[in-house]
Design an enzyme around this catalytic site. Sequence first.
Site, PDB file in Angstrom:
ATOM      1  N   ASP A 154      24.602 -10.509  -2.863  1.00 56.30           N
ATOM      2  CA  ASP A 154      23.452 -11.395  -2.660  1.00 56.30           C
ATOM      3  C   ASP A 154      22.167 -10.767  -3.208  1.00 56.30           C
ATOM      4  O   ASP A 154      21.548  -9.927  -2.568  1.00 56.30           O
ATOM      5  CB  ASP A 154      23.313 -11.710  -1.163  1.00 56.30           C
ATOM      6  CG  ASP A 154      22.248 -12.770  -0.881  1.00 56.30           C
ATOM      7  OD1 ASP A 154      21.513 -13.137  -1.826  1.00 56.30           O
ATOM      8  OD2 ASP A 154      22.148 -13.218   0.275  1.00 56.30           O
ATOM      9  N   SER A 186      17.719 -22.066   2.078  1.00 58.14           N
ATOM     10  CA  SER A 186      17.885 -20.834   2.854  1.00 58.14           C
ATOM     11  C   SER A 186      16.760 -19.830   2.630  1.00 58.14           C
ATOM     12  O   SER A 186      16.631 -18.870   3.382  1.00 58.14           O
ATOM     13  CB  SER A 186      19.239 -20.190   2.548  1.00 58.14           C
ATOM     14  OG  SER A 186      19.372 -20.006   1.158  1.00 58.14           O
ATOM     15  N   HIS A 207      18.717 -13.845  -1.540  1.00 59.84           N
ATOM     16  CA  HIS A 207      17.979 -13.768  -0.275  1.00 59.84           C
ATOM     17  C   HIS A 207      17.379 -12.374  -0.115  1.00 59.84           C
ATOM     18  O   HIS A 207      17.514 -11.528  -0.998  1.00 59.84           O
ATOM     19  CB  HIS A 207      18.920 -14.081   0.891  1.00 59.84           C
ATOM     20  CG  HIS A 207      19.529 -15.437   0.786  1.00 59.84           C
ATOM     21  ND1 HIS A 207      20.807 -15.657   0.343  1.00 59.84           N
ATOM     22  CD2 HIS A 207      19.006 -16.654   1.043  1.00 59.84           C
ATOM     23  CE1 HIS A 207      21.061 -16.953   0.324  1.00 59.84           C
ATOM     24  NE2 HIS A 207      19.976 -17.587   0.741  1.00 59.84           N
TER      25      HIS A 207
END
Length: 364
Positions: free
Chosen positions: A340, A119, A343
């Site tokens: 998160d 990702s 990311h």
Amino acid sequence: MGYQVRVVLALLLQASWLLFLQQANAAGTNKKGALKGRKQANGCNLFQGKWVIDPSFPLYNSSGCPFIDAEFDCQKYGRPDSVYLKYSWRPNSCSLSRFDGVDLLKRWSGKKIMFVGDSLSLNMWESLSCMLHASVPNVKTTFTRRDSISSVVFQDYGVTLLLYRTPYLVDIVREDVGRVLKLDSIEAGKAWLGMDVLIFNSWHWWLHTGKSQPWDFIQNGTTRLKDMDRLTAFFTGLTTWATWVDHNVDPTKTKMFFQGISPTHYLGKEWNQPKKNCVGQSEPLTGSTYPAGAPPATDVVNRVLSKIKVPVYLLDITTLSQLRKDAHPAGYSGEHAGTDCSHWCLPGLPDTWNQLMYAAILSM
Ligand SMILES: *[C@@H]1O[C@H](CO)[C@@H](O)[C@H](O)[C@H]1NC(C)=O
Ligand SMILES: *[C@@H]1O[C@H](CO)[C@@H](O)[C@H](O)[C@H]1NC(C)=O
């Protein structure tokens, strides 16, 4: 395999990893010199520098980009601050070319560009798609988003940006015993042939354990184990990838990039704020170095790339990204559960990774 055999094997693997590290250190100066030479072709290391406020940033507004996943769309999901959008990377000994999307679309006319990895590849692919789209907002695009292969096509330029999701680069194979991560198998590579540009990345999934680990056994050759040292596994898998590259990539046809290790900010002790993580961070670290130093996985990447024969340009984004504790979605990531700090918001840091890739393309 008996328990004792497995223990002995595990110990042997650990011992070989230590030996490997010692050799890596001993060979360090030469190997690093070779890599540096590669990225300093134009007399400047683009990856040493600092973050400065630039009023012309960000390069696009997420509300105008049709390609952003909710998990990266921090402004849409309520991130209250916006200074983090304004930082631009300034190398110490040269200036970084401004991103020119029209120029890049012309250079890439008729070409296929593929990101391959996890990702973090998705993050960089969506960033580049938005940067190009902001340069030519009225051109026709087609957008396909799937689990395995996704694409954005800029029809008027015949430019196709592909994303191939494979978090380990090497294969996971379903067998009677369960899901086997095969460190020496890279059948997925068939889908990467015929590209004009390939940008690879892998690391984060090598650390996954428990429920988020998508395999039951790890196998190299005929040796199948329940688990092994993850850095050793990464080194073995990445070596399989390097061999694949040397056998399958024609450097006169395909430009090769490796997206360096993308850091996380879950442990504030790494930057001397032991009680914190990325939550509530609104400014980068000042200066050019990260208190905790580089994560060990960067050594694995450097060691594998120093042996590969096909030229691979390392986008050495680890340190500059480590400074950006402010650039993660934290809680502003749509339906994405949890915090998160792995990311990056879009617009945001991956735009700089792409700006650096553009600078590298100009220097080739
Ligand atoms: C992005 O565009 C929206 C809608 O036009 C606007 O409300 C918002 O302020 C813009 N965001 C930034 C950071 O410029
Ligand atoms: C995996 O197999 C290769 C090829 O046989 C060998 O060179 C390498 O040392 C093995 N690695 C591990 C970690 O077992």
